[in-house]
Write an enzyme that holds these catalytic residues in place. Sequence first.
Site, PDB file in Angstrom:
ATOM      1  N   GLY A  16      -5.818   4.150  -9.712  1.00 50.75           N
ATOM      2  CA  GLY A  16      -5.229   5.913  -7.939  1.00 50.75           C
ATOM      3  C   GLY A  16      -5.955   6.115  -7.598  1.00 50.75           C
TER       4      GLY A  16
ATOM      5  CD  GLU B 152      -6.286   1.095 -16.801  1.00 48.86           C
ATOM      6  OE1 GLU B 152      -4.879   1.354 -16.297  1.00 48.86           O
ATOM      7  OE2 GLU B 152      -5.983   1.398 -17.701  1.00 48.86           O
TER       8      GLU B 152
ATOM      9  NE  ARG C 297      -3.869   2.264  -2.949  1.00 47.93           N
ATOM     10  CZ  ARG C 297      -1.780   2.400  -3.238  1.00 47.93           C
ATOM     11  NH1 ARG C 297      -1.240   1.757  -1.907  1.00 47.93           N
ATOM     12  NH2 ARG C 297      -0.590   2.448  -3.882  1.00 47.93           N
TER      13      ARG C 297
ATOM     14  CE1 TYR D  82       5.993   1.548  -3.475  1.00 47.44           C
ATOM     15  CE2 TYR D  82       4.660   0.314  -1.933  1.00 47.44           C
ATOM     16  CZ  TYR D  82       5.629   0.882  -2.676  1.00 47.44           C
ATOM     17  OH  TYR D  82       5.202  -0.306  -3.667  1.00 47.44           O
TER      18      TYR D  82
ATOM     19  CB  CYS E 166      17.928 -10.051   9.897  1.00 52.61           C
ATOM     20  SG  CYS E 166      17.718 -11.704  10.834  1.00 52.61           S
TER      21      CYS E 166
END
Length: 434
Positions: A238, A288, A291, A331, A358
Site C-alpha cells: 500500500g 507486501e 507499487r 481511476y 474509440c
Amino acid sequence: MHRFHYAGADLHCESVDLAAIARLYGTPTYVYSAGTMADNYRRLLAAFGALDVRICYAAKANSNLAVLRHFANLGAGFDLVSGGEIRRVLAAGANVETSVFAGVGKTEDEIALALENGIHAFHVESEPELARINHVAGKRGVAAPVAFRINPDVDALTHAKITTGKSDSKFGIPLRQAVAAYEAAAKLKHIRLRGVQMHIGSQLTAAAPFAAAVEKLLPLVARLQADHGIEYFSIGGGLGIVYEDALASGAADWWESRPEDRRPLTPEAYGAALGPLLEPLGLKILLEPGRFLTGNAGVLLTRVEHLKRGAGRNFLVVDAAMNDLVRPAMYGSHHECVPLHRDSSRRALVADIVGPVCETGDCFGRDRRLQEVGEGELLAFMSAGAYGFAMAGRYNSRPLPAEVLVQGSAFEQVNARETFEQMTAGEKIPAFLQ
Ligand code: LLP
C-alpha cells in the site's frame, strides 16, 4: 527517487537513451529500470532497521518474468494471487517457499498448485475458503500453512476502488470474529496456523492509517502468538508513490525542496511509524509492496501520431491507449507526460493527450502543458511500472505492448510486442459457420 533523468536534452533510463529503445523496439513500449527497483527494495528494507522483515513483492503490480527474477535475486519472496502468478514465479527460476498466496476466491487447483510447490502460507479471507484449503490439503495428506487476513475497519484515505480495509469491502474477516476463527481453524486436521495478515489499501500517502490499523490489530496478534504460536505478522502493501511531479522526484534533493505539507510518505517515515509498534512483538514481519517497488521504476514510451487542433481544444493523439495503460481511464489517475527530447526553444502547447481507441475515456490527461511536439516525436508517461503492463489488454484488437528492462548501460527486450497471430491463436471459425 528513480533513475530516469535528462542527460543533455535526452531522457535516459539509467545510462540508456530512451529514444534508442523506441527506435529498436517501436512504441508503445514499457521500459523498466532494474537499478530503481533494487534501490526501492533496499531502501524499504533499511527503513525497518534491525526488525526481522521479509519483503514479499506483490507480483500483481508487474509480473514480467525478468522483474520477478530480479526481485528473487534481491532476496524477495512474493505475494501471489493466482495459479498464473505462482507459475510465473516458477518460470522465473525462483521458488515459492518464501511466498504467500492471497485472494478471496482461490480455486481447488490453485490451492493444490501452491501446496505442491511449498507455499509459505495461504492468506485466508473467509471460513468457507479455509474449509476448502483443509479439504485439498487433506486429499494430499498434508497440513496447509495459513494466516487469516483480518479486516481492521480502518479508512486508508485513498481511491475508493483500491481501499480494502473497511468493513464493507469483500476482504478479510472482521476483527471481532478473529479469535473464534483461529480457534476453529486450530481444530482442523489439515491446517497449520502460521501467521496473521492485513492489507488496508493501495497508494496510501500518509502513515497514520497504517499505524491505526496495526495498533488495532496488535492485541490480537499478541494473543495469537501466545495461543497458537504464530510466526509472522504481514502488514500488507500500500505504500504510495509520486505521480504528479514524477520526473522531478527522481532528484536526490527533491523531497526536501518541497513545502512540508506537500511531501509524500517516504519508506523511512513508514518504517519509523510502524517499526516501534511492531518491534515489541518479536515476530517476523512481512511487507507486501507492489507499487512502491516498481511504480516509479517504469515508463511507457509512446509516439505522437497527430496534433489535432479541435474547436478550442488541442488533442495530442499518441500511439499508446487505454488498453496499454488503463489507470487514467479506470481511476482518473495522473501520469506525467514528458518529451524524450527536450527543447526549451519551442513554444508551449496545452493539449488533451489521447489514444486512438474509440472512447472519450481513452484520455491520458486533459489540458496538459508540454513543449510543442509533432508527428513522430516521442513521449514518456512516467510512473508506469506498476499496474501498467499488468493491467494491459487488447481492446480494439491492439496487441499487448513490448517491455524492456534496463540495468546500467545494458538493456534487453524482456517481452516482445504481441503479434496478430498470437493475439488470435486461440480463436477459430466453428464448423457451423463454414
Ligand atoms: N497485498 C495485497 C493483499 C493486495 O491486495 C495488494 C494490492 C498489495 C499487497 C500491493 O499493494 P501496493 O503495494 O501495490 O499498493 N490496480 C490498482 C491497484 C490495485 C491494488 C490491489 N491490491 C492501481 O492501479 O492503482
